[in-house]
Design an enzyme around this catalytic site. Structure first.
Site, PDB file in Angstrom:
ATOM      1  N   LYS A  52       9.873  78.881  53.124  1.00  0.00           N
ATOM      2  CA  LYS A  52      11.267  78.707  53.078  1.00  0.00           C
ATOM      3  C   LYS A  52      12.003  80.244  52.983  1.00  0.00           C
ATOM      4  O   LYS A  52      12.897  80.506  53.487  1.00  0.00           O
ATOM      5  CB  LYS A  52      11.584  77.808  51.685  1.00  0.00           C
ATOM      6  CG  LYS A  52      11.637  76.471  51.663  1.00  0.00           C
ATOM      7  CD  LYS A  52      11.568  75.780  50.280  1.00  0.00           C
ATOM      8  CE  LYS A  52      11.180  74.081  50.357  1.00  0.00           C
ATOM      9  NZ  LYS A  52      11.171  73.429  49.341  1.00  0.00           N
ATOM     10  N   GLN A  96      10.890  74.331  42.723  1.00  0.00           N
ATOM     11  CA  GLN A  96      10.251  73.479  43.314  1.00  0.00           C
ATOM     12  C   GLN A  96       9.403  72.639  42.571  1.00  0.00           C
ATOM     13  O   GLN A  96       8.792  72.932  41.427  1.00  0.00           O
ATOM     14  CB  GLN A  96       9.068  74.713  44.273  1.00  0.00           C
ATOM     15  CG  GLN A  96       8.068  74.033  45.256  1.00  0.00           C
ATOM     16  CD  GLN A  96       8.824  73.497  46.580  1.00  0.00           C
ATOM     17  OE1 GLN A  96       9.858  73.938  46.754  1.00  0.00           O
ATOM     18  NE2 GLN A  96       8.056  72.627  47.082  1.00  0.00           N
ATOM     19  N   ASP A 119      19.083  71.362  46.908  1.00  0.00           N
ATOM     20  CA  ASP A 119      18.255  70.325  47.271  1.00  0.00           C
ATOM     21  C   ASP A 119      18.863  69.010  47.068  1.00  0.00           C
ATOM     22  O   ASP A 119      18.621  68.058  47.639  1.00  0.00           O
ATOM     23  CB  ASP A 119      17.081  70.312  45.994  1.00  0.00           C
ATOM     24  CG  ASP A 119      15.855  71.166  46.448  1.00  0.00           C
ATOM     25  OD1 ASP A 119      15.402  71.109  47.688  1.00  0.00           O
ATOM     26  OD2 ASP A 119      14.947  71.479  45.545  1.00  0.00           O
TER      27      ASP A 119
HETATM   28  N1  GUN Z   1       8.515  69.609  46.375  1.00  0.00           N
HETATM   29  C1  GUN Z   1       8.061  68.929  47.587  1.00  0.00           C
HETATM   30  N2  GUN Z   1       9.465  68.756  48.530  1.00  0.00           N
HETATM   31  C2  GUN Z   1      10.391  69.518  47.776  1.00  0.00           C
HETATM   32  C3  GUN Z   1      11.725  69.682  47.980  1.00  0.00           C
HETATM   33  O1  GUN Z   1      12.212  69.569  49.177  1.00  0.00           O
HETATM   34  N3  GUN Z   1      12.438  70.367  46.918  1.00  0.00           N
HETATM   35  C4  GUN Z   1      11.863  70.696  45.890  1.00  0.00           C
HETATM   36  N4  GUN Z   1      12.642  71.645  45.037  1.00  0.00           N
HETATM   37  N5  GUN Z   1      10.653  70.439  45.539  1.00  0.00           N
HETATM   38  C5  GUN Z   1       9.725  69.982  46.453  1.00  0.00           C
END
Ligand code: GUN
Length: 291
Positions: A52, A96, A119
């Site tokens: 990311k 995350q 998110d």
């Molecule tokens: N863990 C797995 N996928 C995601 C996501 O899309 N966002 C976040 N914050 N954690 C994750």
């Protein structure tokens, strides 16, 4: 059969975002800035978060990684979230997950300013989405809808069976595809671990979305000829053929299912790349919000 190339679609979305960032800058506006909070040393989370951050850099978006020790307390986490909420330079951020067991994910999630919740997991954003109001929507289901749109796959009146009812994929996607919109206007069935005779539902589906997290779950005899198959599964399985020692495996038995589909998403290269592209799109959107 046509393979849906998520990698290519995500690349064009990234270019679109890059152009929009340049347009913001030329108008003297603030550049979007994504922060990610990573707690502990979970291998998969490390991989996703660094990807990311890397993509932010590629498209000219600012990014900050807040790395916290596994032993961080819930109270300390809440302080970090509050700091990010208040920091005017951060336009959006994510925490995350999974978090260490001693921290309540729900408590942390609800502490995030909904206007910075790129998110789209905060109950305010979920509620707004349910009512069809402008909101930040979760990246993966939004990415699935975007793929369907960009491939001009008809959805109105189609029967869509979603396997999996998670808060971040199955449930929001069911809403998005049943809404009075295009794509949308589907008749949606959600199947889950307690569904009896699940194959009887998938065999009737015009569109199947597999989002249950069981590698290779969807077999050829569960799919109608000409169906559209979207694979959201991304389980990391051990592999001696990759440098990292892992490879991603989808929820669809691709080799078996692909020949009878009209469209199918591969893993990797299908829905996965869209998730990051939409996260960045959300960050761009959040940057335009009054905070
Ligand atoms: N863990 C797995 N996928 C995601 C996501 O899309 N966002 C976040 N914050 N954690 C994750």
């Amino acid at each position: 059969m046509e393979i849906i190339n998520g990698k290519e679609v995500a690349a064009s979305i990234r270019l679109e975002i890059k152009d929009e960032i340049n347009a913001l800058i030329s108008r003297g506006l603030k550049k979007p800035h994504l922060a990610a909070v990573l707690v502990g040393n979970d291998g998969a989370s490390e991989t996703y978060v660094s990807l990311k951050m890397k993509v932010c850099h590629e498209i000219g978006m600012d990014s900050t990684l807040v790395r916290l020790d596994e032993s961080t307390t819930e109270a300390e986490m809440l302080e970090h979230v509050e700091k990010l909420n208040k920091n005017p330079n951060i336009t959006g951020f994510i925490v995350q997950v999974p978090l260490p067991k001693h921290i309540s994910e729900q408590k942390i999630l609800e502490a995030i300013d909904p206007k910075k919740d790129v998110d789209g997991f905060h109950p305010v954003n979920v509620g707004r989405m349910v009512q069809g109001l402008p909101s930040l929507t979760p990246a993966t289901p939004t990415g699935v809808v975007e793929l369907i749109k960009r491939y001009s796959i008809p959805t109105a009146g189609k029967h869509c069976v979603i396997v999996g009812r998670s808060n971040i994929v199955g449930t929001p996607l069911a809403l998005m595809l049943s809404r009075k919109s295009d794509p949308g206007n589907c008749t949606v069935t959600i199947c889950h671990s307690r569904t009896k005779n699940l194959a009887e539902f998938t065999r009737k589906a015009d569109i199947i979305v597999a989002a249950l997290g069981i590698p290779g779950f969807l077999k050829a005899d569960m799919v109608k000829k000409g169906a559209v198959v979207i694979d959201v599964g991304t389980t990391r399985v051990k592999s001696d053929q990759t440098k990292s020692g892992y490879r991603l495996k989808g929820d669809v038995d691709y080799d078996e299912v692909a020949p009878s589909c009209s469209y199918i998403t591969p893993v990797p290269g299908g829905v996965g790349p869209m998730t990051i592209a939409i996260l960045l799109k959300n960050t761009l959107k959040a940057a335009t919000y009054e905070k």
